[in-house]
Design a protein around this motif. Structure first.
Motif, mmCIF file in Angstrom:
data_model
loop_
_atom_site.group_PDB
_atom_site.id
_atom_site.type_symbol
_atom_site.label_atom_id
_atom_site.label_comp_id
_atom_site.label_asym_id
_atom_site.label_seq_id
_atom_site.Cartn_x
_atom_site.Cartn_y
_atom_site.Cartn_z
ATOM 1 N N PRO A 354 0.802 -1.226 0.000
ATOM 2 C CA PRO A 354 0.000 0.000 0.000
ATOM 3 C C PRO A 354 0.831 1.270 0.000
ATOM 4 N N LEU A 467 -2.505 0.124 6.798
ATOM 5 C CA LEU A 467 -3.427 -0.862 6.223
ATOM 6 C C LEU A 467 -4.047 -1.706 7.322
ATOM 7 N N ALA A 497 -7.548 2.461 2.959
ATOM 8 C CA ALA A 497 -6.522 1.540 2.487
ATOM 9 C C ALA A 497 -7.068 0.126 2.376
#
Length: 531
Positions: A354, A467, A497
């Protein structure tokens, strides 16, 4: 029993009392009167050893060794009563200092008043103490006339004052604090003068990205010997995750006063019977009465311990040129923006990487509101802070284009909200963009793909903290047909996310090996735009 359990409270081992301060503290507390019965203040053996361990050890110059007590203990353990009595020890007892400030700090005014009322009741139960003090009930203050020491209740929902200079502070039920500003002010104030003491007491809370979780994780590391900090005394009555929560022996371990009548054992038995068949009550029972810190929401989508199994490194250098699916969730001014790259692994699972964005100007405000440690994430490289009050969408688009240059991007799935202009630009350059709906039909299959990957322990995510926080905030909405979509329980708890990762994995599972003709602008059918 956990490796952080305070066995020393029960093993009769010797406790240093360098100059007799521990004994004086115990004698003072025993001389107090209980506000309801009028009898001597009850100081049970485990409490007495705690008091001796806090106040007994001293440096050769007389200053205290223990400067901070971090105590996690379940509801009904009489922790607020003990904290109030210790506050009086610093206001009218042998630990008072001339003009000293003593603060009873809680998350709101009502909770702060509970600790104050405990102290007030003890004062009013003894005419000698009444004569030596001035009680300003309307201000929640108790003053020692001769020394000018003052005790005052304050709350984290009020405007914190940087002028606080506490000699002692009780931080009560920190698990419920929504903002960390008062905690930071108290800590700063404690450092202004020598020989101060902070006592942080709380039951177990929820989530990992808040001030309480940060405080107790530090205490665990001290208790395990990972951090050498003799000034911090961890007192952690926590239950290991693999313990049998139905076992009454476990209850006694987590509740030091249970054998003495607090909390009420028959009441715990009744709650446990109900929790057998009511999962929500089971979570509350573990949280409130067994000291089990919970991850995320009260009704979470995924078990975070299972999710954590995927905290293995994702090496992007090894995946140069590999097929890649990208999920993009463009946030509003107050939301996070996330770009998540997903890859298929040889074992049939997925790896995700991410990139999370937020406006630099908002980081401190968000952190002070107690949402999450945004500034720390940015410092550690887990959050990309863009200049100004609004996330710089040009930086987000640049990251997407960078990923398309490094990997064989099959699809770029974007939440269409606020993304029209960016999608058009990417499409014009021949990049494989598709609009991904956020309703039940569009999100149900991707959510189930993400869930399968987590439960089978085939999701590799590198332990990325932002995340993880977003995943912990996801709760599930379900329609009559059984379709599901992600939601968040409360406004400050972001899931952006997680949404981007869900979309990326959903597209990867659906289209593996199919390729995408839109990688080549010459092969793209004229006029097709996915809106």
């Amino acid at each position: 029993m956990s490796d952080t359990y305070p066995t020393w409270l029960f093993d009769a081992s010797p406790i240093e009392d360098t100059f007799g301060d521990g004994e004086r503290a115990v004698k003072f507390l025993r001389a107090l009167k209980h506000p309801k019965t009028g009898r001597a203040f009850q100081l049970d053996p485990w409490q007495e050893r705690l008091v001796r361990r806090i106040y007994g050890p001293r440096h050769p110059d007389g200053t205290r060794v223990v400067r901070q007590v971090i105590m996690l203990v379940s509801r009904g353990a009489r922790k607020t009563t003990l904290g109030a009595a210790l506050a009086l020890l610093h206001t009218i007892g042998p630990e008072k200092v001339p003009g000293g400030q003593v603060f009873l700090a809680a998350y709101d005014r009502d909770q702060a008043r509970i600790a104050y009322q405990e102290a007030h009741g003890i004062v009013m139960a003894d005419k000698r103490i009444q004569a030596a003090t001035t009680v300003l009930d309307y201000r929640h203050e108790i003053r020692h006339t001769k020394s000018r020491a003052i005790m005052k209740a304050v709350s984290s929902d009020a405007n914190a004052s940087n002028g606080l200079t506490p000699a002692f502070c009780l931080v009560d039920e920190i698990h419920a604090w929504k903002k960390r500003e008062l905690l930071d002010v108290l800590r700063t104030g404690l450092s202004k003068t020598p020989n101060t003491l902070a006592m942080i007491i709380s039951q177990a809370g929820r989530g990992q990205e808040n001030a309480a979780a940060e405080v107790f994780e530090y205490a665990r590391r001290v208790a395990r010997g990972e951090i050498d900090d003799p000034g911090t005394l961890p007192v952690l009555f926590e239950t290991p995750a693999d313990a049998d929560w139905r076992d009454e022996a476990v209850w006694h371990t987590a509740n030091p006063g249970l054998a003495l009548g607090y909390p009420d054992l028959p009441s715990l038995r009744q709650m446990a019977r109900e929790a057998e068949n009511r999962p929500a009550l089971r979570v509350k029972f573990l949280n409130d009465h067994l000291g089990v810190w919970q991850d995320g929401q009260a009704d979470p989508w995924l078990d975070l311990q299972t999710y954590n199994a995927g905290a293995l490194e994702v090496d992007l250098a090894e995946r140069e040129g590999a097929p890649c699916w990208i999920g993009v969730d463009l946030g509003s001014t107050s939301d996070l923006t996330a770009v998540v790259a997903a890859f298929r692994d040889e074992d049939g699972g997925f790896s995700v990487y991410p990139y999370v964005f937020a406006p630099q100007a908002s980081l401190r405000r968000r952190q002070e509101r107690g949402e999450a440690p945004y500034s720390l994430w940015a410092e550690d490289g887990h959050l990309i802070a863009t200049p100004g009050e609004v996330t710089d969408q040009d930086q987000v688009e640049a990251k997407i284009r960078e990923l398309c240059e490094r990997f064989a991007v099959q699809e770029i799935a974007m939440d269409r909200w606020g993304a029209t202009a960016m999608m058009a630009r990417l499409l014009d350059d021949g990049l494989p963009v598709m609009a991904h709906g956020q309703g039940f039909v569009s999100m149900s299959a991707p959510m189930k793909a993400f869930e399968r990957a987590v439960l089978s322990k085939k999701l590799r995510h590198g332990g990325h903290p932002v995340l993880r926080w977003c995943v912990s905030n996801v709760v599930v909405d379900q329609d009559p047909a059984g379709n599901i979509k992600p939601n968040k329980g409360k406004a400050p708890e972001k899931i952006d996310a997680a949404v981007a990762a869900i979309m990326a994995i959903g597209r990867a599972e659906l289209n593996e090996g199919a390729g995408c003709i839109y990688n080549d602008i010459s092969a793209r059918p004229e006029g097709i735009i996915f809106f």
